[in-house]
Design a protein around this motif. Structure first.
Motif, PDB file in Angstrom:
ATOM      1  N   VAL A 198       0.831  -1.205   0.000  1.00 30.15           N
ATOM      2  CA  VAL A 198       0.000   0.000   0.000  1.00 30.15           C
ATOM      3  C   VAL A 198       0.865   1.255   0.000  1.00 30.15           C
ATOM      4  O   VAL A 198       0.590   2.221  -0.726  1.00 30.15           O
ATOM      5  CB  VAL A 198      -0.951  -0.006   1.209  1.00 30.15           C
ATOM      6  N   VAL A 202       0.714   3.922  -3.372  1.00 29.11           N
ATOM      7  CA  VAL A 202       0.199   5.294  -3.476  1.00 29.11           C
ATOM      8  C   VAL A 202       1.194   6.227  -4.167  1.00 29.11           C
ATOM      9  O   VAL A 202       0.848   7.353  -4.507  1.00 29.11           O
ATOM     10  CB  VAL A 202      -0.150   5.861  -2.088  1.00 29.11           C
ATOM     11  N   SER A 219      -5.011  10.300   1.706  1.00 25.12           N
ATOM     12  CA  SER A 219      -4.443  10.027   3.025  1.00 25.12           C
ATOM     13  C   SER A 219      -5.482   9.435   3.966  1.00 25.12           C
ATOM     14  O   SER A 219      -5.195   8.488   4.709  1.00 25.12           O
ATOM     15  CB  SER A 219      -3.861  11.319   3.617  1.00 25.12           C
ATOM     16  N   THR A 222      -6.142   5.755   2.965  1.00 24.81           N
ATOM     17  CA  THR A 222      -5.026   4.806   2.982  1.00 24.81           C
ATOM     18  C   THR A 222      -5.107   3.779   4.113  1.00 24.81           C
ATOM     19  O   THR A 222      -4.900   2.581   3.873  1.00 24.81           O
ATOM     20  CB  THR A 222      -3.690   5.562   3.039  1.00 24.81           C
TER      21      THR A 222
END
Length: 550
Positions: A198, A202, A219, A222
């Motif tokens: 992850v 991003v 954000s 996430t």
């Protein structure tokens, strides 16, 4: 509940959270303890109440709280203190769970070892929210802040994995040491892999991240992506969230803009404020649920179980810290990977052994929280054979009592203990380091100006270069003078009368500018859109000034 009732409960919760923060600032009492007591009182009153749903806590509340804490942590500092962090977040959790499990098996009538270990796994991991809030306010040294952060980030994964193994054994599926170790290793390794996937996944979105609103949305999403990805492949979602947060926080400064960082930081502060407040209110409200099933137990059984749980939580931690920190020095060197340093004010350097005062503070920082309650509430009602899960109601009560004693008792006395021990960070030393970094940054800017000066440019560029050079030189001179004052300072940061007067005058000027802009708006000479743009400029200037004294 009707929608109107839910809205009223949410508004009431926000009001209590705000009031608790205000009262904490006035009295010095920790907001976490005040909110827990408020929830406890509300839980005893007639009317609608909220029962803790472990699935909601683990999948909705926990990921953002862990991710925010990871964003505020230092990967370098945790790595430098990895020996102590692993000792607290993995080994101490296992030892605490085993001690409580053995105590239940030996002294609680009818209790099984697996059920006791399940309770121990639930109450073993401290929730560092309250301790960190108090520690930062009283000025704990950076290394202790790092240890509390690192432990809180990693211990939940250990506890939840152990809880799964213990519950499986208690339900009748049998217990295998090698199977348990394999499950733990798989969950941990898979969680780390999911978190890294992850974190690096991003990165291609950095173009979207140039837009502060898009970056903020990414954000906030996430931690849930990391948790759901890990849980979908049956590995540690908690560890995935933590790893993703640590890696992103370490790498984000390279590819995020200043506007993005300001907005994201503000958003996460609000999320923390509301979620943490809601969590502590929920803890207190669980009292009716946890005492409702105690009628079938003898008072002596409840007392013995409570003493084993709370006693283990309070005593195993300081004993473990003392034993591990007094291990042979050669073992410390091998585990840390480098010789122990004489001074550890810099959290990025390999640290020396903890002193007696530091062990005392870390021991008292082991407040338990909502993770313990959420974990123990996941214990099933029945075993695989259809029989009631052994002593489930007793386990719930013991977990609640451990949370209440540590959160209110230790939380309320943590700040006085730190002050009594005189264990504070050297604020002047930290200010010197920041000032040296400022000087290095300005000197790098001046070097870049020299490079631009050597390139081809016209007279307009030349004027701009000279103007910026003069401003940077002025700042560099100011930093040098400030560093000279800090060189001889110890402990507190010295504040000269001239500096304090300059701050008062600057704030007064900003207030006057803001009032004039409002007057223009009220007279119809400045549209609201223009007012908001100019207010943001003043807000940024005010934000750069040191915080007002409490």
């Amino acid at each position: 509940m009707h929608a109107e009732t839910v809205i009223l409960l949410v508004l009431a919760a926000v009001a209590v959270i705000v009031a608790a923060r205000w009262l904490a600032g006035r009295t010095g009492l920790p907001a976490a303890a005040l909110l827990t007591v408020a929830g406890l009182v509300y839980g005893l009153l007639p009317g609608p109440n909220l029962t803790l749903d472990p699935d909601i806590v683990l999948s909705v509340l926990l990921p953002p709280l862990l991710y925010s804490a990871a964003l505020d942590s230092s990967l370098i500092a945790i790595r430098a203190n990895i020996r102590t962090v692993v000792s607290l977040s993995v080994l101490l959790v296992l030892v605490t769970a085993l001690v409580i499990g053995a105590g239940f098996a030996l002294w609680v009538p009818g209790a099984t070892l697996a059920a006791g270990i399940a309770l121990g796994a639930a109450v073993a991991p401290p929730d560092p929210v309250a301790a960190l809030a108090i520690g930062r306010r009283v000025g704990l040294p950076p290394r202790l802040i790092t240890l509390i952060q690192g432990e809180g980030l990693l211990n939940d994964a250990t506890a939840l994995t152990l809880l799964t193994v213990a519950v499986t054994a208690a339900r009748g599926d049998g217990f295998s040491t090698w199977s348990a170790l394999g499950s733990f290793a798989t969950a941990a390794a898979g969680g780390v892999a999911a978190g890294l996937a992850v974190a690096y996944g991003v990165r291609p979105l950095r173009r979207l991240r140039s837009d502060p609103l898009s970056s903020n949305a990414i954000s906030l999403a996430t931690p849930f992506v990391a948790y759901l990805l890990a849980e979908s492949v049956h590995v540690s979602g908690v560890l995935a969230v933590v790893v993703a947060g640590l890696v992103i926080a370490h790498n984000a400064p390279y590819w995020t803009s200043g506007a993005t960082r300001l907005q994201t930081d503000a958003s996460w502060r609000l999320v923390d404020f509301l979620l943490e407040g809601l969590v502590f209110l929920l803890i207190g409200q669980q009292l009716p649920a946890v005492i409702s099933g105690l009628g079938s137990y003898a008072p002596s059984t409840v007392v013995v179980a409570s003493l084993i749980t709370v006693g283990s939580v309070l005593l195993v931690r300081p004993l473990w810290l003392w034993l591990t920190e007094h291990a042979p020095q050669a073992l410390h060197v091998r585990l840390s990977g480098a010789p122990a340093a004489d001074e550890d004010d810099d959290p990025s350097t390999p640290a020396r052994q903890l002193s007696g005062r530091e062990i005392t503070v870390l021991s008292w920082a082991g407040t338990r929280g909502v993770i313990s309650l959420a974990a123990v509430f996941t214990i099933p009602l029945v075993t695989d054979s259809g029989e009631p899960f052994p002593d489930r109601d007793l386990l719930l009560f013991c977990a609640f009592l451990a949370v209440l004693v540590t959160l209110v008792g230790q939380g309320a006395t943590f700040a006085p203990l730190v002050r009594r021990l005189g264990l504070r960070a050297d604020a002047a030393d930290a200010a010197r380091l920041r000032n040296q970094a400022r000087m290095a940054a300005v000197e790098a800017g001046l070097t870049r100006l020299d490079e631009l000066q050597a390139e081809r440019h016209d007279h307009v560029d030349d004027a701009a270069i000279e103007s910026i050079r003069a401003a940077l030189s002025t700042r560099l001179d100011r930093y040098r003078r400030r560093l000279e004052v800090l060189e001889d300072a110890e402990g507190e940061v010295p504040m000269s009368p001239q500096y304090e007067a300059a701050l008062r005058v600057r704030r007064a000027v900003i207030d006057a500018e803001r009032d004039e802009l409002l007057r223009w708006r009220d007279l119809g000479r400045l549209p609201d859109e223009g007012l908001r743009t100019l207010e943001r400029e003043l807000d940024h200037q005010e934000h750069l000034l040191p915080a007002r004294p409490a």
